[in-house]
Every structure is written in C-alpha cells, then in structure tokens.
Enzyme design. Structure first.
Site, short mmCIF file in Angstrom:
data_model
loop_
_atom_site.label_atom_id
_atom_site.label_comp_id
_atom_site.label_asym_id
_atom_site.label_seq_id
_atom_site.Cartn_x
_atom_site.Cartn_y
_atom_site.Cartn_z
N VAL A 119 0.84 -1.20 0.00
CA VAL A 119 0.00 0.00 0.00
C VAL A 119 0.88 1.25 0.00
O VAL A 119 0.66 2.20 -0.77
CB VAL A 119 -0.94 -0.01 1.23
CG1 VAL A 119 -1.82 1.21 1.25
CG2 VAL A 119 -1.77 -1.28 1.23
N ASP A 178 -13.24 6.92 -49.44
CA ASP A 178 -13.69 6.06 -50.54
C ASP A 178 -14.40 4.83 -50.00
O ASP A 178 -14.69 4.73 -48.83
CB ASP A 178 -12.55 5.75 -51.52
CG ASP A 178 -11.27 5.45 -50.81
OD1 ASP A 178 -11.35 4.74 -49.80
OD2 ASP A 178 -10.20 5.93 -51.26
N LYS A 180 -15.39 4.45 -56.16
CA LYS A 180 -16.11 4.06 -57.37
C LYS A 180 -17.61 4.27 -57.20
O LYS A 180 -18.20 3.88 -56.21
CB LYS A 180 -15.83 2.59 -57.68
CG LYS A 180 -14.48 2.42 -58.32
CD LYS A 180 -14.26 1.01 -58.79
CE LYS A 180 -12.86 0.90 -59.35
NZ LYS A 180 -12.30 -0.43 -59.25
N MET A 192 -7.04 -7.34 -53.41
CA MET A 192 -7.67 -7.16 -54.72
C MET A 192 -7.47 -8.42 -55.58
O MET A 192 -7.21 -8.33 -56.77
CB MET A 192 -7.09 -5.94 -55.45
CG MET A 192 -7.33 -4.66 -54.69
SD MET A 192 -6.30 -3.29 -55.26
CE MET A 192 -4.76 -3.58 -54.43
N GLY A 198 -13.93 -8.64 -44.00
CA GLY A 198 -13.30 -8.99 -42.73
C GLY A 198 -13.49 -7.93 -41.66
O GLY A 198 -13.56 -6.74 -41.95
N1 SAH Z 1 -5.01 0.17 -47.80
C1 SAH Z 1 -5.84 -0.98 -47.66
C2 SAH Z 1 -5.88 -1.80 -48.91
C3 SAH Z 1 -6.49 -1.14 -50.07
S1 SAH Z 1 -6.56 -2.18 -51.48
C4 SAH Z 1 -5.35 -1.80 -46.46
O1 SAH Z 1 -4.27 -1.54 -45.93
O2 SAH Z 1 -6.07 -2.71 -46.05
C5 SAH Z 1 -8.18 -2.79 -51.36
C6 SAH Z 1 -8.18 -4.26 -51.02
O3 SAH Z 1 -7.97 -4.46 -49.63
C7 SAH Z 1 -9.49 -4.95 -51.27
O4 SAH Z 1 -9.64 -5.28 -52.62
C8 SAH Z 1 -9.36 -6.15 -50.41
O5 SAH Z 1 -8.54 -7.12 -51.01
C9 SAH Z 1 -8.63 -5.64 -49.20
N2 SAH Z 1 -9.54 -5.29 -48.10
C10 SAH Z 1 -9.68 -4.11 -47.50
N3 SAH Z 1 -10.55 -4.19 -46.47
C11 SAH Z 1 -10.98 -5.46 -46.44
C12 SAH Z 1 -11.89 -6.16 -45.59
N4 SAH Z 1 -12.53 -5.57 -44.59
N5 SAH Z 1 -12.07 -7.47 -45.83
C13 SAH Z 1 -11.42 -8.10 -46.83
N6 SAH Z 1 -10.55 -7.48 -47.64
C14 SAH Z 1 -10.32 -6.18 -47.45
#
Ligand code: SAH
Length: 472
Positions: A23, A250, A272, A385, A414
């Site tokens: 303490v 984005d 997009k 991607m 994810g």
């Molecule tokens: N700067 C980001 C990546 C951008 S490129 C990073 O560091 O995570 C975009 C790609 O990231 C997507 O096409 C996918 O492959 C991945 N991505 C981003 N968030 C995601 C998620 N929540 N679940 C699965 N893939 C993810």
C-alpha cells in the site's frame, strides 16, 4: 465531506510514510516525483519499494516502529501500516495538529485524498471520487488517457516558453486569446503534437516578429481507418477524424467509422460510383491540395493502412510539392485485421516463416507477378484485390511448384458483422469464388497457416448483431 482540489508546491516539503508494504509503495511514486523529502518508518520494507527508491536522493528509511513524536514538523503523512489501530492513531494525532494526513486504506478517516492522475506534465489532471469508488476513478482516468494525446506535454511546454513573448507583443487579453486559439486550432499545434517542435517554433518566432497571428493555412491528415471494425481505429485517427473540416473518403471506409467523423464536417466521396468510375488519382491529389490551401483541415480517410496498396505515397508526394503540412496515421491493414478475425496467424513457427502482401491487380490490369518468388512452401501469401484474378493466381502458383492442395482462405468483409471465411485450396478456390455470389472487399490468404483457422477461429460476426449490413 468537502474537498477542495488544489495543486500545491511541494518541493522540499516533508512527507512521512508510516508502513513499508504494497500500500505504501503505491503512494510512494507520485510523492517522490513531487520532490518532497520523504522519510519512511516501518519495521519492514517491501521489495517493490527497494526498486522504486533506487537512486532517489529525496528518500530515507528508518527500520523501527512509529512513535507519536514522529508527526512533528511534517507537511504530509501517509498512514499505511497493516495495523488499523496504528493508522487511526496517526490520523488522529495529525488532525489535532492540522497536519495533512492520508489514510491509505480508509481515506475518509484522513483529511487528504491522493487522486488518480492523468499526467501530461506540466498539465496534470487529478481525479477523485471523494473516496466513493477507486474503480470509478480508474475508469475516468482510462477514458481521459485515451483522448488526451501523450504529446500534450510538449504543447504545454511550447506555450509556456512563448507565454511572455506573446504577452509582450499583444497587450490585450483578447488579442492574446485570439493568438493562442488560432495556434491551438491550426497546423502549428499539430506540428508540435507530431514532434516537429523546432519547425513550429520557427513559424511562431516569425509571426511574433511580424506581429501577424499565424493564419490557419490548412493541413491534410492521411489517416488509415482499418479494415472495418471501428474499434480498430487508433486514438490518433479518432482525434483527427473529430477535428477535420472536410473528409475525403472512398469505398473501403465502413459506415460505423464514417459515423465517428465530426458531425458538421463536409464529406466528399471519391470512390467508385455505380458506373464503376472512381475519381482519378490526379484529381484527388489536386482536391486535397486545393482544400488545404483554402485553409481547411482535410482528412483523407482510407481503408486499412494508407501506405499498403493505398496510394498514400502518391498523395503525400503531391502535398510536399505544394508545401502543405500533413500527417500520416497508420491503420490496421486488411491482412492483419482479416487474419486476426479469421483466426489465421500470418506466420507460425511450424507452418510459415515469411508473409508476403501482394496485389492481385496490377496497374495495367494484368496479374503478371513474380510467380517464381511467390510459389514457395513455408510462406504465407496475402492477396489484396485478388478475387477477380483468383483463377490466374491459383493456376500460376500451382504451375510454379505449389501443391494443388495448398490451403487457401477467402475472407469477405473482414472484421465486420458481415464477415465470412471461405476455406478451400489452390485447386478449388477459383470455382468456389465463381459459384458463390461474393461481394467485395475480399482478401485471399494462401499457405499452410490456413489450416489453423478451424482451431483458432473465435470471431462471431453475430457478436456485432444490430450492426449488420455494413456498407463499404
Ligand atoms: N489500404 C488498404 C488496402 C487497399 S486495397 C489496407 O491496408 O487494407 C483494397 C483491397 O484491400 C481490397 O480489394 C481487399 O482485397 C482488401 N480489403 C480491404 N478491407 C478489407 C476487408 N474488410 N475485408 C477483406 N478485404 C479487405
């Protein structure tokens, strides 16, 4: 009971601590730091105290029992023995002589409470619940610790250093307030918080010399928002999100994260659209620069980490060309976030000694990768991607030597309430993707570590129920 919060100059004042156990050790650190001259009286001394007092010149120890005369001439006494009757006696004697006394285990019986402290010296926030609940006090402390940047100390130091100079230049209180408010609100304070103290001081010196208040030139925060779960944001990301005037974002920034942005901030979408046309990178770079030049605090919010397939480098390069102040805040990249939330360690001593982050989508639209370098056992491949190119990816990896049975996992959305983990291998993953209507973003993890998913999976997207259908 009435308590008046005070900050007292304690340097050189005498403090007696009676007791030498756990303490007493809890109280000892802040007391030693306040530069009091501390004497500890106790029949025994705990190991942790011996550790704390190493090289401390303001500490003495007497191995003996407490005697009534010990309270004389003390400024503060801490009663921390394991004998309640002795503690009560110390408190009684001290109060009779108007000496400040803290009863370590039963603070109501003393006349001083030792608060919980959030320390950003010279700024100190003392928290007390008036002895009602130390747990509540700790909770408040934790909350404050998360929202006040560590570097606030530096900010206070700079303001202290310039206090007199500013007073000399600006005689009216109103002018001085204006000066400091502009300083705190703008890029100069962020410069100090991010460690560019000398640069900030130079600008301060110049503006004081010319007697023109440093105008808010605007700045850009390039911030990683992580993969989707808002709780994966960093403190710094959250702070800047709540400071920004305008936000450029984005597709990958999830809705719950967007909801944490300052309510009245302008939000500009550059991802997009339905017709699949994103704003060209060149225009985004120009937009960031233009808004900052207009004097705005611009938040460029990106999914994951801005420097991992995030074009963060290109955006910063153009800001440097225009001499616009900026900060970069890393985020949890999709590979870390998705792997953790899918229970797939990216490396493992038995399965994988390396991990490669790869883009499955090259600038020219092809998937011409260095397959020879990628097709190795005992390493994990993470394709960003990669969904559309999955057929080519899997075929090429097999062609270059990986077994067709090498496990693969596709992680969809994810870390969100919509997360799905689809397990397959190099031979069947393209077919699985083709046959299931999968909505991106998805991440492809290839390697033996995927075998661990079954054993280590823990995240239940349903845990986030009520937050379903997160928009990306
Ligand atoms: N700067 C980001 C990546 C951008 S490129 C990073 O560091 O995570 C975009 C790609 O990231 C997507 O096409 C996918 O492959 C991945 N991505 C981003 N968030 C995601 C998620 N929540 N679940 C699965 N893939 C993810």
């Amino acid at each position: 009971m009435n308590y008046l919060p005070l900050f007292i100059d304690t340097s050189g004042k005498k403090c007696l601590i009676v007791g030498g156990g756990k303490v007493a050790s809890r109280k000892l650190i802040p007391i030693l730091e306040s530069n009091m001259t501390v004497n500890m009286i106790s029949s025994d001394i705990a190991d942790e105290i011996l550790e704390i007092i190493k090289n401390k010149k303001n500490f003495t120890y007497e191995q003996r029992n407490f005697e009534e005369k010990d309270i004389n001439n003390q400024f503060l006494i801490i009663a921390a023995t394991n004998d309640k009757s002795i503690n009560s006696l110390i408190a009684k004697l001290a109060k009779e002589k108007n000496i400040l006394v803290n009863m370590a285990e039963d603070s109501i019986k003393g006349n001083v409470l030792i608060p919980s402290v959030v320390d950003r010296s010279p700024i100190k926030i003392a928290i007390s619940s008036g002895a009602a609940s130390p747990i509540l006090t700790r909770l408040v402390k934790t909350k404050l610790e998360t929202i006040i940047p560590y570097a606030f100390s530096k900010l206070a130091d700079v303001m202290m250093e310039y206090r007199a100079k500013v007073k000399e230049k600006y005689s009216s209180i109103k002018e001085r307030r204006n000066f400091w408010e502009t300083f705190l609100d703008g890029p100069l304070s962020e410069m100090v918080l991010s460690g560019h103290i000398e640069k900030a001081k130079k600008i301060l010196d110049k503006s004081l010399k010319e007697k023109n208040i440093p105008s808010n030139t605007g700045e850009v925060y390039l911030v990683g928002a992580g993969p989707g779960d808002p709780e994966l944001l960093s403190f710094k990301a959250l702070r800047l999100m709540q400071k920004a005037d305008v936000v450029i974002y984005d597709r990958l920034v999830s809705e719950p994260i967007m909801n944490l942005i300052r309510q009245d901030a302008e939000k500009i979408y550059v991802g997009k659209q339905r017709a699949d046309h994103a704003m060209p990178q060149e225009n985004i770079n120009q937009l960031l620069a233009r808004l900052a030049i207009e004097g705005k605090k611009v938040l460029r919010l990106k999914g994951g980490d801005p420097f991992i397939f995030g074009r963060g480098g290109e955006e910063i390069e153009s800001l440097i060309n225009d001499d616009i102040p900026f900060q970069i805040v890393p985020g949890i990249t999709a590979a870390s976030g998705c792997a953790s939330y899918a229970g797939i360690p990216l490396t493992h001593r038995d399965y994988s000694q390396a991990c490669i982050f790869v883009t499955g989508h090259l600038r020219d639209g092809t998937v011409n990768l260095n397959w020879k370098m990628l097709a190795h056992e005992k390493q994990t491949l993470v394709f960003y991607m990669g969904m559309h190119g999955s057929k080519v990816i899997c075929e090429e990896l097999i062609k270059h030597g990986l077994k067709a049975t090498t496990p693969a996992a596709l992680i969809v959305k994810g870390t969100t309430a919509d997360q799905e983990v689809i397990i397959g291998d190099l031979s069947n993953m393209p077919k699985i993707i083709l046959e299931n209507k999968i909505i991106p973003p998805t991440l492809l993890i290839i390697g033996d570590v995927v075998k661990l998913h079954n054993k280590l999976k823990w995240f239940e997207p349903m845990m986030m129920q009520g937050k379903k259908n997160i928009r990306f």
